[in-house]
Motif scaffolding. Structure first.
Motif, PDB file in Angstrom:
ATOM      1  N   ARG A 137       0.823  -1.212   0.000  1.00  0.00           N
ATOM      2  CA  ARG A 137       0.000   0.000   0.000  1.00  0.00           C
ATOM      3  C   ARG A 137       0.852   1.255   0.000  1.00  0.00           C
ATOM      4  NH1 ARG A 137      -2.824  -2.932   4.138  1.00  0.00           N
ATOM      5  NH2 ARG A 137      -4.639  -4.001   3.262  1.00  0.00           N
ATOM      6  N   ARG A 138       2.004   1.185   0.639  1.00  0.00           N
ATOM      7  CA  ARG A 138       2.877   2.367   0.707  1.00  0.00           C
ATOM      8  C   ARG A 138       3.449   2.715  -0.656  1.00  0.00           C
ATOM      9  NH1 ARG A 138       6.666   0.305   5.721  1.00  0.00           N
ATOM     10  NH2 ARG A 138       4.987  -0.278   7.165  1.00  0.00           N
ATOM     11  N   TYR A 139       3.608   1.711  -1.503  1.00  0.00           N
ATOM     12  CA  TYR A 139       4.256   1.924  -2.792  1.00  0.00           C
ATOM     13  C   TYR A 139       3.286   1.929  -3.969  1.00  0.00           C
ATOM     14  CZ  TYR A 139       8.455   0.835  -0.081  1.00  0.00           C
ATOM     15  OH  TYR A 139       9.463   0.838   0.862  1.00  0.00           O
ATOM     16  N   GLY A 140       1.997   1.763  -3.695  1.00  0.00           N
ATOM     17  CA  GLY A 140       1.032   1.729  -4.784  1.00  0.00           C
ATOM     18  C   GLY A 140       1.142   0.493  -5.645  1.00  0.00           C
ATOM     19  N   ILE A 141       1.555  -0.630  -5.045  1.00  0.00           N
ATOM     20  CA  ILE A 141       1.673  -1.896  -5.761  1.00  0.00           C
ATOM     21  C   ILE A 141       0.442  -2.747  -5.468  1.00  0.00           C
ATOM     22  CG2 ILE A 141       2.971  -4.059  -5.936  1.00  0.00           C
ATOM     23  CD1 ILE A 141       5.498  -2.497  -5.318  1.00  0.00           C
ATOM     24  N   LYS A 142      -0.132  -3.348  -6.498  1.00  0.00           N
ATOM     25  CA  LYS A 142      -1.278  -4.232  -6.306  1.00  0.00           C
ATOM     26  C   LYS A 142      -0.764  -5.651  -6.059  1.00  0.00           C
ATOM     27  CE  LYS A 142      -4.872  -3.724  -9.018  1.00  0.00           C
ATOM     28  NZ  LYS A 142      -6.021  -3.367  -8.176  1.00  0.00           N
ATOM     29  N   ILE A 143      -1.224  -6.262  -4.977  1.00  0.00           N
ATOM     30  CA  ILE A 143      -0.836  -7.631  -4.636  1.00  0.00           C
ATOM     31  C   ILE A 143      -1.939  -8.604  -5.052  1.00  0.00           C
ATOM     32  CG2 ILE A 143      -0.313  -9.251  -2.769  1.00  0.00           C
ATOM     33  CD1 ILE A 143       1.954  -7.340  -3.247  1.00  0.00           C
ATOM     34  N   ILE A 144      -1.562  -9.618  -5.824  1.00  0.00           N
ATOM     35  CA  ILE A 144      -2.471 -10.720  -6.129  1.00  0.00           C
ATOM     36  C   ILE A 144      -2.128 -11.868  -5.182  1.00  0.00           C
ATOM     37  CG2 ILE A 144      -3.197 -12.423  -7.838  1.00  0.00           C
ATOM     38  CD1 ILE A 144      -2.504 -10.436 -10.019  1.00  0.00           C
ATOM     39  N   PRO A 145      -3.023 -12.218  -4.248  1.00  0.00           N
ATOM     40  CA  PRO A 145      -2.749 -13.345  -3.359  1.00  0.00           C
ATOM     41  C   PRO A 145      -2.611 -14.641  -4.160  1.00  0.00           C
ATOM     42  CG  PRO A 145      -4.537 -12.008  -2.495  1.00  0.00           C
ATOM     43  CD  PRO A 145      -4.287 -11.544  -3.905  1.00  0.00           C
ATOM     44  N   GLY A 146      -1.465 -15.290  -4.014  1.00  0.00           N
ATOM     45  CA  GLY A 146      -1.221 -16.509  -4.779  1.00  0.00           C
ATOM     46  C   GLY A 146      -0.570 -17.596  -3.949  1.00  0.00           C
ATOM     47  N   VAL A 147      -0.425 -18.749  -4.541  1.00  0.00           N
ATOM     48  CA  VAL A 147       0.236 -19.879  -3.891  1.00  0.00           C
ATOM     49  C   VAL A 147       0.685 -20.841  -4.987  1.00  0.00           C
ATOM     50  CG1 VAL A 147      -1.937 -21.149  -3.597  1.00  0.00           C
ATOM     51  CG2 VAL A 147      -0.005 -21.668  -2.098  1.00  0.00           C
ATOM     52  N   GLU A 148       1.808 -21.511  -4.766  1.00  0.00           N
ATOM     53  CA  GLU A 148       2.281 -22.551  -5.683  1.00  0.00           C
ATOM     54  C   GLU A 148       2.129 -23.896  -4.974  1.00  0.00           C
ATOM     55  OE1 GLU A 148       6.134 -23.707  -8.515  1.00  0.00           O
ATOM     56  OE2 GLU A 148       6.230 -21.974  -7.189  1.00  0.00           O
ATOM     57  N   ILE A 149       1.215 -24.707  -5.479  1.00  0.00           N
ATOM     58  CA  ILE A 149       0.869 -25.962  -4.811  1.00  0.00           C
ATOM     59  C   ILE A 149       1.712 -27.112  -5.356  1.00  0.00           C
ATOM     60  CG2 ILE A 149      -0.997 -27.568  -4.257  1.00  0.00           C
ATOM     61  CD1 ILE A 149      -2.965 -25.316  -4.672  1.00  0.00           C
ATOM     62  N   SER A 150       2.328 -27.844  -4.449  1.00  0.00           N
ATOM     63  CA  SER A 150       3.141 -29.013  -4.824  1.00  0.00           C
ATOM     64  C   SER A 150       2.220 -30.214  -5.024  1.00  0.00           C
ATOM     65  CB  SER A 150       4.161 -29.326  -3.729  1.00  0.00           C
ATOM     66  OG  SER A 150       4.954 -28.193  -3.442  1.00  0.00           O
ATOM     67  N   THR A 151       2.279 -30.831  -6.188  1.00  0.00           N
ATOM     68  CA  THR A 151       1.402 -31.956  -6.491  1.00  0.00           C
ATOM     69  C   THR A 151       2.196 -33.084  -7.151  1.00  0.00           C
ATOM     70  OG1 THR A 151       0.773 -31.390  -8.783  1.00  0.00           O
ATOM     71  CG2 THR A 151      -0.386 -30.232  -7.015  1.00  0.00           C
ATOM     72  N   ILE A 152       1.499 -34.187  -7.375  1.00  0.00           N
ATOM     73  CA  ILE A 152       2.078 -35.339  -8.068  1.00  0.00           C
ATOM     74  C   ILE A 152       1.163 -35.704  -9.238  1.00  0.00           C
ATOM     75  CG2 ILE A 152       2.537 -37.817  -7.905  1.00  0.00           C
ATOM     76  CD1 ILE A 152       4.692 -36.188  -6.624  1.00  0.00           C
ATOM     77  N   PHE A 153       1.776 -35.995 -10.373  1.00  0.00           N
ATOM     78  CA  PHE A 153       1.017 -36.445 -11.538  1.00  0.00           C
ATOM     79  C   PHE A 153       1.518 -37.824 -11.944  1.00  0.00           C
ATOM     80  CE2 PHE A 153       0.462 -37.158 -16.042  1.00  0.00           C
ATOM     81  CZ  PHE A 153      -0.854 -36.782 -16.262  1.00  0.00           C
ATOM     82  N   PRO A 237      -1.158 -33.822  -2.988  1.00  0.00           N
ATOM     83  CA  PRO A 237      -2.373 -34.146  -3.742  1.00  0.00           C
ATOM     84  C   PRO A 237      -2.025 -34.377  -5.205  1.00  0.00           C
ATOM     85  CG  PRO A 237      -2.232 -31.782  -3.377  1.00  0.00           C
ATOM     86  CD  PRO A 237      -1.117 -32.410  -2.585  1.00  0.00           C
ATOM     87  N   SER A 238      -2.930 -34.997  -5.928  1.00  0.00           N
ATOM     88  CA  SER A 238      -2.705 -35.164  -7.354  1.00  0.00           C
ATOM     89  C   SER A 238      -2.843 -33.804  -8.035  1.00  0.00           C
ATOM     90  CB  SER A 238      -3.710 -36.151  -7.950  1.00  0.00           C
ATOM     91  OG  SER A 238      -4.994 -35.554  -8.052  1.00  0.00           O
ATOM     92  N   ALA A 239      -2.210 -33.669  -9.185  1.00  0.00           N
ATOM     93  CA  ALA A 239      -2.278 -32.405  -9.911  1.00  0.00           C
ATOM     94  C   ALA A 239      -3.718 -32.059 -10.280  1.00  0.00           C
ATOM     95  CB  ALA A 239      -1.407 -32.489 -11.162  1.00  0.00           C
ATOM     96  N   GLU A 240      -4.493 -33.072 -10.678  1.00  0.00           N
ATOM     97  CA  GLU A 240      -5.899 -32.826 -11.026  1.00  0.00           C
ATOM     98  C   GLU A 240      -6.686 -32.327  -9.820  1.00  0.00           C
ATOM     99  OE1 GLU A 240      -5.004 -36.628 -13.525  1.00  0.00           O
ATOM    100  OE2 GLU A 240      -4.188 -35.644 -11.764  1.00  0.00           O
ATOM    101  N   GLU A 241      -6.458 -32.926  -8.648  1.00  0.00           N
ATOM    102  CA  GLU A 241      -7.158 -32.488  -7.432  1.00  0.00           C
ATOM    103  C   GLU A 241      -6.838 -31.040  -7.110  1.00  0.00           C
ATOM    104  OE1 GLU A 241      -7.374 -36.691  -4.878  1.00  0.00           O
ATOM    105  OE2 GLU A 241      -5.730 -35.285  -4.583  1.00  0.00           O
ATOM    106  N   ALA A 242      -5.571 -30.665  -7.268  1.00  0.00           N
ATOM    107  CA  ALA A 242      -5.166 -29.291  -6.973  1.00  0.00           C
ATOM    108  C   ALA A 242      -5.861 -28.302  -7.902  1.00  0.00           C
ATOM    109  CB  ALA A 242      -3.650 -29.156  -7.087  1.00  0.00           C
TER     110      ALA A 242
END
Length: 412
Positions: A137-153, A237-242
């Motif tokens: 907020r101090r810098y005027g940057i927009k944050i997109i809440p994200g996550v990188e989920i570890s999965t198995i295929f 979790p499986s990649a499809e489940e994620a």
């Protein structure tokens, strides 16, 4: 779906060539006249800028009428900062997973590098989002809440083909609509310590550290009571489940660094069937044509990010170094914004139907602001809508009804 035999063979050859020539980078031409934007690019840039520079305040301070639902509709900002290029970073990590910088330091680095939109995508946790939002907020940057989920295929007919696959999830400012993100059992056992059998207390601490709850009491009252919804798994979790759970919780699902996969074609095909929205195609050294072709073939959005960890050294791409074309950014937002709009409306609707503490916490989970008796309906809706939804997006019949219902509840 697309003539799989010949296409797969040609694509496999292209992937092999891509891996062989992976380290070769083209030198950028310097000087010369600046290439003029097409009409399509100009319109796309206008749309992107409108979203990036949405007003930070929904309400006109001079407004005195609480009876008008229109008071709850965001105003568009004038955006003098808008330019012909918007730097967007969609893949980076902090110390909340395997990065080397705190969320605060990461945002400060993004500001130094001219980044205007930053998706923090730590591995299997969203615990760094509140800190990133506060600093941004101090810098005027927009944050997109994200996550990188570890999965198995793995192919159903060949279990030996099992390989790790990472899926990126991008959410609105309110985050997932419901807690469905799996906890990693390795994280729980690490908290428990050597020789200690993991119990619910350790799962509770893992929930806190993953950002799903604010404290241990909340973990037990909301998720860890007998028969509660929280769970942990002995493996990824499986990649499809994620992909499916990302779609179910109001997120955009994107396949991360497909060039790291041994056999990407069947993975992309199966994940598309599960609901995959996009695939990383752009890196700091440019667009990888073979994965761009795969994105076209399967109808996927083309994205990319630096995968910055803050290690330093010449082998790491700088934060914000991926030049995402304005048309790619526009395509990303064109797919994501309706999903986010629906997710925000679902979260608000749930609170309007049941104005409980837990449903209120879902709205404010990523905000440092604490809701008190003095908090007005406008303040609360501001948390959800400011900097995320345009006036046109809020003025749909469904959203208008939800906001009207919520405004009356908050007045009473």
């Amino acid at each position: 779906m697309m003539g799989d035999g010949l296409f797969a063979q040609n694509t496999s050859n292209s992937i092999n060539n891509c891996h062989k020539n992976k380290s070769k980078k083209k030198k950028k031409k310097r000087g010369g006249a600046k290439k003029k934007m097409t009409a399509e690019q100009t319109l796309a840039l206008k749309s992107v800028n409108e979203w990036v520079y949405l007003d930070t305040s929904l309400f006109n301070s001079s407004s005195s009428s609480d009876d008008e639902v229109n008071d709850f509709i965001p105003r568009m900002a004038t955006y003098p900062r808008a330019s012909d290029k918007v730097s967007i970073e969609l893949h980076c990590h902090s110390i909340c997973s395997d990065g080397f910088l705190s969320p605060r330091a990461l945002v400060e680095k993004a500001h130094q590098n001219g980044v205007k939109v930053l998706a923090l995508t730590d591995h299997d946790t969203m615990s760094g989002i509140p800190e990133a939002l506060e600093v941004a907020r101090r810098y005027g940057i927009k944050i997109i809440p994200g996550v990188e989920i570890s999965t198995i295929f793995s192919l159903r007919e060949d279990l030996a083909s099992e390989e790790p696959v990472h899926i990126l999830a991008y959410y609105s400012g309110c985050g997932p609509t419901r807690l469905k993100m799996p906890l990693k059992w390795e994280h729980v056992t690490k908290i428990a310590g050597s020789g200690v059998a993991p119990g619910r207390l350790h799962v509770a601490r893992a929930l806190v550290e993953a950002g799903h709850v604010e404290n241990l009491k909340q973990a037990f009252t909301r998720y860890l009571y007998d028969g509660g919804p929280a769970y942990s798994k002995g493996s990824e979790p499986s990649a499809e489940e994620a992909v499916q759970l990302i779609c179910e919780t109001g997120g955009l699902a994107v396949l991360a660094h497909p060039w790291a996969l041994k056999n990407p074609i069947p993975i992309i095909k199966r994940l598309k069937e599960a609901g995959l929205h996009g695939i990383e195609v752009y890196r700091s050294d440019g667009k990888l044509a073979v994965y761009s072709d795969l994105a076209d073939a399967y109808g996927l959005v083309k994205l990319g990010g630096s995968d910055y960890h803050g290690r330093g050294g010449h082998n790491e791409s700088p934060l914000g170094s991926v030049s995402l074309p304005v048309l790619a950014t526009h395509d990303f937002l064109k797919v994501a914004r309706p999903i986010w709009c629906t997710a925000i409306r679902e979260i608000l609707e749930r609170y309007a139907e049941d104005p409980s503490v837990s449903n209120l916490e879902q709205i404010t989970r990523f905000q440092k602001t604490r809701v008190s008796k003095e908090t007005t309906g406008k303040d609360l809706i501001n948390l959800c809508l400011s900097s995320w939804l345009t006036k046109e997006e809020v003025q749909t019949t469904e959203f208008h009804a939800t906001v009207s219902k919520l405004s009356h509840i908050l007045r009473n």
